[in-house]
Design a protein around this motif. Structure first.
Motif, PDB file in Angstrom:
ATOM      1  N   GLU A 159      50.645  -8.873   0.556  1.00  0.00           N
ATOM      2  CA  GLU A 159      50.860 -10.314   0.612  1.00  0.00           C
ATOM      3  C   GLU A 159      50.620 -10.909  -0.773  1.00  0.00           C
ATOM      4  OE1 GLU A 159      47.995 -11.627   3.527  1.00  0.00           O
ATOM      5  OE2 GLU A 159      46.447 -11.958   2.022  1.00  0.00           O
ATOM      6  N   ASN A 170      51.449 -15.026   2.868  1.00  0.00           N
ATOM      7  CA  ASN A 170      50.974 -13.927   3.713  1.00  0.00           C
ATOM      8  C   ASN A 170      52.014 -13.534   4.759  1.00  0.00           C
ATOM      9  OD1 ASN A 170      50.820 -16.220   5.277  1.00  0.00           O
ATOM     10  ND2 ASN A 170      48.871 -15.677   6.243  1.00  0.00           N
ATOM     11  N   ARG A 171      53.295 -13.696   4.419  1.00  0.00           N
ATOM     12  CA  ARG A 171      54.353 -13.413   5.379  1.00  0.00           C
ATOM     13  C   ARG A 171      54.408 -11.936   5.775  1.00  0.00           C
ATOM     14  NH1 ARG A 171      57.397 -16.839   1.661  1.00  0.00           N
ATOM     15  NH2 ARG A 171      57.343 -18.977   2.443  1.00  0.00           N
ATOM     16  N   TYR A 225      48.030  -2.048   4.041  1.00  0.00           N
ATOM     17  CA  TYR A 225      48.322  -3.448   3.711  1.00  0.00           C
ATOM     18  C   TYR A 225      47.314  -3.947   2.685  1.00  0.00           C
ATOM     19  CZ  TYR A 225      49.304  -8.436   4.550  1.00  0.00           C
ATOM     20  OH  TYR A 225      49.642  -9.758   4.413  1.00  0.00           O
ATOM     21  N   GLU A 271      54.235  -1.698  11.721  1.00  0.00           N
ATOM     22  CA  GLU A 271      55.412  -1.336  10.936  1.00  0.00           C
ATOM     23  C   GLU A 271      54.994  -0.697   9.623  1.00  0.00           C
ATOM     24  OE1 GLU A 271      59.167  -3.513   8.650  1.00  0.00           O
ATOM     25  OE2 GLU A 271      58.102  -4.577  10.251  1.00  0.00           O
ATOM     26  N   ASN A 274      44.781  -9.675  15.918  1.00  0.00           N
ATOM     27  CA  ASN A 274      46.165  -9.350  16.233  1.00  0.00           C
ATOM     28  C   ASN A 274      46.482  -7.859  16.263  1.00  0.00           C
ATOM     29  OD1 ASN A 274      47.904 -12.005  16.294  1.00  0.00           O
ATOM     30  ND2 ASN A 274      46.427 -12.281  14.636  1.00  0.00           N
ATOM     31  N   ASN A 330      41.771 -12.641  11.305  1.00  0.00           N
ATOM     32  CA  ASN A 330      43.095 -12.776  11.900  1.00  0.00           C
ATOM     33  C   ASN A 330      43.708 -11.401  12.175  1.00  0.00           C
ATOM     34  OD1 ASN A 330      45.240 -14.583  12.773  1.00  0.00           O
ATOM     35  ND2 ASN A 330      46.431 -13.754  11.069  1.00  0.00           N
ATOM     36  N   HIS A 335      50.230  -6.031  11.472  1.00  0.00           N
ATOM     37  CA  HIS A 335      49.863  -6.256  12.877  1.00  0.00           C
ATOM     38  C   HIS A 335      50.697  -5.387  13.808  1.00  0.00           C
ATOM     39  CE1 HIS A 335      48.685 -10.711  11.898  1.00  0.00           C
ATOM     40  NE2 HIS A 335      47.837  -9.835  11.396  1.00  0.00           N
ATOM     41  N   SER A 336      51.998  -5.297  13.516  1.00  0.00           N
ATOM     42  CA  SER A 336      52.948  -4.623  14.415  1.00  0.00           C
ATOM     43  C   SER A 336      53.006  -3.113  14.205  1.00  0.00           C
ATOM     44  CB  SER A 336      54.343  -5.211  14.200  1.00  0.00           C
ATOM     45  OG  SER A 336      54.805  -4.933  12.878  1.00  0.00           O
ATOM     46  N   GLU A 379      51.984 -10.065   6.566  1.00  0.00           N
ATOM     47  CA  GLU A 379      50.873  -9.647   7.423  1.00  0.00           C
ATOM     48  C   GLU A 379      51.357  -9.125   8.772  1.00  0.00           C
ATOM     49  OE1 GLU A 379      47.126 -11.840   9.458  1.00  0.00           O
ATOM     50  OE2 GLU A 379      47.306 -12.162   7.281  1.00  0.00           O
ATOM     51  N   SER A 380      52.432  -9.699   9.298  1.00  0.00           N
ATOM     52  CA  SER A 380      52.938  -9.258  10.603  1.00  0.00           C
ATOM     53  C   SER A 380      53.419  -7.806  10.558  1.00  0.00           C
ATOM     54  CB  SER A 380      54.080 -10.173  11.066  1.00  0.00           C
ATOM     55  OG  SER A 380      55.172 -10.118  10.163  1.00  0.00           O
ATOM     56  N   LYS A 381      53.835  -7.327   9.376  1.00  0.00           N
ATOM     57  CA  LYS A 381      54.240  -5.927   9.251  1.00  0.00           C
ATOM     58  C   LYS A 381      53.068  -4.992   9.553  1.00  0.00           C
ATOM     59  CE  LYS A 381      57.972  -6.334   5.817  1.00  0.00           C
ATOM     60  NZ  LYS A 381      58.975  -5.464   6.496  1.00  0.00           N
TER      61      LYS A 381
END
Length: 436
Positions: A190, A252-253, A266, A262, A279, A275, A259-260, A255-257
């Motif tokens: 991020e 921090n876009r 990180y 993917e 998640n 957070n 969490h999931s 971050e979902s990579k």
């Protein structure tokens, strides 16, 4: 006493005591939303309940950029709050606003509040202090980037789940093994400039700019097109082609990579820890930032991000007494330990850190103290103290524009960083002319 006498006595008592004095309201503009916003509200509420003279009123004003812009407009119209939260890289911009800010060290002295700069962690306060060591603003939400990794995915491919990669070659090797085993992405990051330019430079003891990274004055030029940074950005661009690295966007876009699942590794803010834990559906591991082992001076220490609280001039005198009282409240070990433990941000005082350790927080939450260890790994140098560059929010955009060109293969790392230096220096010259 007759009823008439009782009534007269009551009237005299009311005259003597007068009406109850209303608490002085102090507006605090901030950029914290969601759960962080609720924690800000709790801090204000706890302070308000601790005394009756002052009432802190938190007001959410949007993102860091939006909050700063709102404060600038408010100063021009004389509608400014007493306290405003400002992102760390806007420190030079705030310092240049001569006559608009009330330095915290002066505020605390003038208002007679106990204030010992030595009580605060120097790795944090040095970022917000002048060359004389005087704190200009009050550190609030401070973080530094660390390495997160998916222990479950490490186990699945035969990597040691309790042994995070420590160097960039180790990151690349682990990421390659993960991708070869079917994980879509080895690692992501991020805040691209903050982590891969600003913190990379500090961690490798390389200057980001001349004149002590801008601490020495406005006559400053960027130096991020040096060999060390070019090597690092070129490696990221090469890894992007095989998904060893996968760019996930600004802020921090990405971050979902993580969490999931993917991406298995990180690089993100230590402040993202709560957070991520909320998640992630896997066992999360933590490590320090990786470094290039062939670059001398690494690892040195990382630098902070986040924001700080500035006091603005032009408000009634009684509000400043309350602001100083509020900062003294925020400095209490118990308050700081609560903020640190519930947000993931770092404690700003040694006592709060020691209290968190004594309470067993780090035993119950392995990895929660890595950010502090990394930030204080070695005494800061002129290269690793931080940076103080005017218009740096705009310069960050320039840097990230060019990083995206490099990651997409449109430019070489050297060409991209040369362009970032050229355009960034133009912004620095504009800032210098406007603030001479």
């Amino acid at each position: 006493m007759p009823a008439r006498g009782l009534a007269a006595a009551a009237a005299l008592l009311l005259i003597a005591t007068g009406p109850a004095r209303a608490a002085v309201e102090i507006q605090w503009w901030h950029a914290m939303q969601g759960e962080r916003g609720r924690q800000v509200e709790k801090l204000a509420s706890d302070f308000n309940e601790s005394q009756s003279e002052y009432r802190i009123v938190p007001v959410y004003k949007g993102s860091y950029s939006e909050t700063l812009a709102a404060a600038i407009v408010a100063l021009r119209t004389r509608q400014q709050p007493s306290i405003v939260q400002v992102v760390e890289v806007a420190t030079a911009t705030m310092m240049a606003a001569k006559g608009a800010v009330y330095p915290v060290y002066q505020l605390m002295r003038d208002q007679g509040e106990e204030f010992d700069p030595a009580a605060y962690l120097p790795a944090i306060t040095s970022y917000y202090s002048d060359l004389g060591g005087n704190m200009l603003s009050f550190p609030f939400n401070s973080s530094t980037p660390i390495l997160y990794y998916n222990k479950d995915q490490f186990r699945a491919v035969g990597l040691a789940p309790d042994n995070p990669p420590r160097t960039w070659p180790e990151v690349a090797a682990a990421a390659r093994r993960l991708v070869d085993a079917g994980v879509r992405c080895g690692f992501s990051t991020e805040w691209p400039s903050w982590i891969n330019i600003e913190n990379f430079s500090a961690y490798h003891n390389v200057p980001i700019a001349t004149n002590i990274n801008g601490f020495g004055g406005l006559e400053v030029e960027l130096t991020i097109n040096n060999d060390a940074v070019v090597k690092h950005v070129a490696a990221l661009a090469a890894w992007q082609r095989t998904k060893i690295f996968d760019y996930g966007g600004r802020a921090n876009r990405a971050e979902s990579k993580f969490h999931s699942s993917e991406c298995a590794i990180y690089l993100g803010s230590s402040g993202a820890r709560t957070n991520i834990l909320a998640n992630a559906k896997f066992d999360v591991g933590y490590g320090m930032l990786p470094h290039w082992p062939d670059l001398p001076g690494a690892p040195q220490n990382s630098i902070i991000g986040g924001a700080t609280l500035w006091v603005l001039k032009g408000r009634p005198a009684e509000e400043y007494k309350g602001a100083a009282r509020f900062f003294a409240f925020l400095s209490r070990p118990g308050v700081q330990a609560w903020w640190h433990q519930n947000t993931g941000y770092m404690p700003i005082t040694r006592k709060a850190y020691e209290l968190s350790r004594a309470q067993g927080f780090y035993d119950r939450n392995p990895g929660a103290d890595i950010a502090i260890e990394q930030l204080t790994l070695h005494a800061s140098t002129e290269n690793s103290r931080g940076l103080r560059l005017g218009s740096f929010l705009l310069i960050r955009d320039v840097i990230e524009d060019e990083l995206e060109h490099a990651f997409a293969g449109r430019k070489s790392a050297k060409a991209a960083l040369d362009a970032a230096v050229r355009h960034g220096n133009e912004l620095l010259r504009q800032f210098e002319r406007a603030n001479q």
